[in-house]
Design an enzyme around this catalytic site. Structure first.
Site, PDB file in Angstrom:
ATOM      1  N   ASP A 193      -0.725  -4.850   3.779  1.00 53.22           N
ATOM      2  CA  ASP A 193      -1.774  -4.982   2.757  1.00 53.22           C
ATOM      3  C   ASP A 193      -1.466  -6.008   1.668  1.00 53.22           C
ATOM      4  O   ASP A 193      -2.253  -6.163   0.733  1.00 53.22           O
ATOM      5  CB  ASP A 193      -2.054  -3.611   2.118  1.00 53.22           C
ATOM      6  CG  ASP A 193      -0.803  -2.985   1.531  1.00 53.22           C
ATOM      7  OD1 ASP A 193       0.314  -3.351   1.942  1.00 53.22           O
ATOM      8  OD2 ASP A 193      -0.943  -2.117   0.656  1.00 53.22           O
ATOM      9  N   GLU A 276      14.173  -0.477  -0.753  1.00 52.48           N
ATOM     10  CA  GLU A 276      14.648  -1.865  -0.828  1.00 52.48           C
ATOM     11  C   GLU A 276      16.092  -1.897  -1.308  1.00 52.48           C
ATOM     12  O   GLU A 276      16.952  -2.560  -0.717  1.00 52.48           O
ATOM     13  CB  GLU A 276      13.809  -2.688  -1.830  1.00 52.48           C
ATOM     14  CG  GLU A 276      12.329  -2.764  -1.519  1.00 52.48           C
ATOM     15  CD  GLU A 276      11.490  -1.665  -2.138  1.00 52.48           C
ATOM     16  OE1 GLU A 276      12.059  -0.633  -2.550  1.00 52.48           O
ATOM     17  OE2 GLU A 276      10.257  -1.836  -2.207  1.00 52.48           O
TER      18      GLU A 276
HETATM   19  N1  UDP Z   1       2.673   2.785   5.780  1.00 54.70           N
HETATM   20  C1  UDP Z   1       3.077   3.472   6.906  1.00 54.70           C
HETATM   21  N2  UDP Z   1       2.874   4.842   6.957  1.00 54.70           N
HETATM   22  C2  UDP Z   1       2.278   5.536   5.948  1.00 54.70           C
HETATM   23  C3  UDP Z   1       1.864   4.839   4.807  1.00 54.70           C
HETATM   24  C4  UDP Z   1       2.087   3.461   4.749  1.00 54.70           C
HETATM   25  O1  UDP Z   1       3.591   2.870   7.842  1.00 54.70           O
HETATM   26  O2  UDP Z   1       2.118   6.767   6.076  1.00 54.70           O
HETATM   27  C5  UDP Z   1       2.889   1.324   5.714  1.00 54.70           C
HETATM   28  C6  UDP Z   1       1.680   0.547   5.188  1.00 54.70           C
HETATM   29  O3  UDP Z   1       0.853   0.120   6.259  1.00 54.70           O
HETATM   30  C7  UDP Z   1       2.322  -0.610   4.448  1.00 54.70           C
HETATM   31  C8  UDP Z   1       3.654  -0.033   3.968  1.00 54.70           C
HETATM   32  O4  UDP Z   1       3.937   1.100   4.804  1.00 54.70           O
HETATM   33  O5  UDP Z   1       2.559  -1.707   5.310  1.00 54.70           O
HETATM   34  C9  UDP Z   1       3.629   0.414   2.512  1.00 54.70           C
HETATM   35  O6  UDP Z   1       2.597   1.371   2.329  1.00 54.70           O
HETATM   36  P1  UDP Z   1       1.524   1.261   1.156  1.00 54.70           P
HETATM   37  O7  UDP Z   1       0.929  -0.085   1.160  1.00 54.70           O
HETATM   38  O8  UDP Z   1       0.618   2.434   1.291  1.00 54.70           O
HETATM   39  O9  UDP Z   1       2.444   1.497  -0.092  1.00 54.70           O
HETATM   40  P2  UDP Z   1       2.522   0.713  -1.495  1.00 54.70           P
HETATM   41  O10 UDP Z   1       2.425  -0.737  -1.203  1.00 54.70           O
HETATM   42  O11 UDP Z   1       1.386   1.226  -2.282  1.00 54.70           O
HETATM   43  O12 UDP Z   1       3.846   1.118  -2.008  1.00 54.70           O
HETATM   44 MN    MN Z   2       0.987  -1.750  -0.144  1.00 52.97          MN
END
Ligand code: UDP
Ligand code: MN
Length: 344
Positions: A193, A276
């Site tokens: 995203d 990270e």
């Molecule tokens: N993701 C995943 N499983 C989940 C939720 C998220 O594989 O149950 C992936 C999501 O597609 C993205 C990454 O992990 O590539 C980070 O998730 P998200 O964008 O929801 O988190 P944020 O960026 O808000 O920390």
């Molecule tokens: Mn994200």
């Protein structure tokens, strides 16, 4: 007597006419979008009879079959620039964790369109799911990019908690694939995203150990970045330093593949907020060795964008107006909710 009979007849006719009018009006209203409730009573607006109905065109290409290809590497140049390979240029192993939801294919579309502009990319799309999503596999096959598709589900003990370690199991699956298949080049974790400027890919390609760079839209500060002085990383600017040695975003660093292979124990912890930091610490890099990119971290070329969540699509209500039309094929592409409900 006769006049009275005629009057009754006229009145009966008038009543019948009013009733017919009421029925017509009621039908028309029910077909209207109810904006207040946000509910769509009828989603089909048939074209009026004046316009000739268009014949339904067969698709120009045969409709792609739902072929599942796991662990698939395609080296087909399907689109302009897509999947381009230039001899002598270090490959980029880009691991994208993803998971089934309404926004999944749109997110992957944006990421794919970016990567189509970058040569020597192996795009490892790793899905958090027990089953492969047909839509994802199909999209990857059509993209023309050099793709590896994997799927693995987040362990159920983490699924239960509210704040989950998102994307860890699937990033680790991608990492293992790199360990087994790559010899050189650079590893980068690219969430599905985010927004990427292609200039960052040309810079991370030359990472010798670990490189770092700013990520925009992280916390209320609007950015997470190494602090750079005279070409050296001297600290970190981030809205949530916590107890992190490396307070950076997942999209804010890249690792040389040989450097990674020399560290077989390097891995990402299932620790929310510390994924990270844990991974970079497990590489054993010193802060003084970090290579600042994006012109000494003066450019923001990666953005932590977030997409509004969408509800599953309501099923198409087939009527005489929709039978034999494109809507059946469209319907197959809509997100209708998780295929398999997992206990949580
Ligand atoms: N993701 C995943 N499983 C989940 C939720 C998220 O594989 O149950 C992936 C999501 O597609 C993205 C990454 O992990 O590539 C980070 O998730 P998200 O964008 O929801 O988190 P944020 O960026 O808000 O920390
Ligand atoms: Mn994200």
């Amino acid at each position: 007597m006769v006049r009275g009979g005629n009057q009754r007849l006229v009145i009966s006719w008038l009543v019948a006419l009013v009733l017919v009018l009421l029925v017509v009006l009621a039908t028309r209203n029910s077909a209207r979008r109810d904006d207040d409730g946000g509910q769509v009573r009828s989603a089909v607006r048939a074209l009026s009879a004046v316009q000739r109905p268009l014949p339904v065109q067969p698709p120009a290409q045969p409709h792609p079959q739902n072929v599942l290809q796991t662990q698939h590497v395609s080296l087909v140049n399907g689109r302009c620039g897509s999947g381009k390979w230039v001899e002598g240029l270090p490959p980029l192993y880009i691991i994208t964790p993803t998971y089934p939801r309404a926004e999944q294919v749109p997110e992957l579309t944006r990421t794919a369109q970016t990567l189509m502009n970058v040569p020597n990319v192996v795009w490892i799309v790793s899905e958090d799911s027990t089953v492969a999503s047909t839509s994802v596999v199909q999209y990857l096959n059509e993209s023309g990019l050099n793709t590896v598709y994997l799927h693995v589900q987040m362990p159920s003990r983490y699924k239960k908690v509210g704040n989950k370690p998102r994307g860890v199991a699937n990033r680790m699956a991608g990492l293992n694939w790199v360990r087994e298949n790559a010899k050189d080049g650079v590893l980068y974790f690219a969430d599905d995203d985010n927004t990427y400027d292609i200039r960052i890919f040309e810079q991370i390609r030359w990472t010798r150990k670990v490189s770092m760079f700013p990520v925009g839209l992280v916390t209320k500060l609007g950015v997470s970045t190494p602090i750079v002085k005279e070409g050296k990383v001297v600290g970190f600017y981030d809205g949530w330093i916590a107890k992190r040695t490396f307070p950076v975003d997942m999209a804010g660093f890249a690792v040389n593949v040989q450097y990674l292979l020399e560290r077989p124990l390097a891995s990402m912890p299932y620790k929310v907020g510390y994924e990270e930091d844990g991974f970079i610490k497990s590489l054993g890099i010193k802060a003084s060795e970090i290579e600042p990119l994006a012109f000494n971290c003066t450019k923001i070329w990666v953005w932590h964008t977030q997409t509004k969540k969408n509800e599953p699509a309501k099923p198409i209500n087939h009527t005489i107006a929709t039978l034999g039309t494109n809507l059946k094929i469209i319907s197959e592409q809509l997100w209708k909710g998780p295929a398999i409900k997992t206990k949580s």
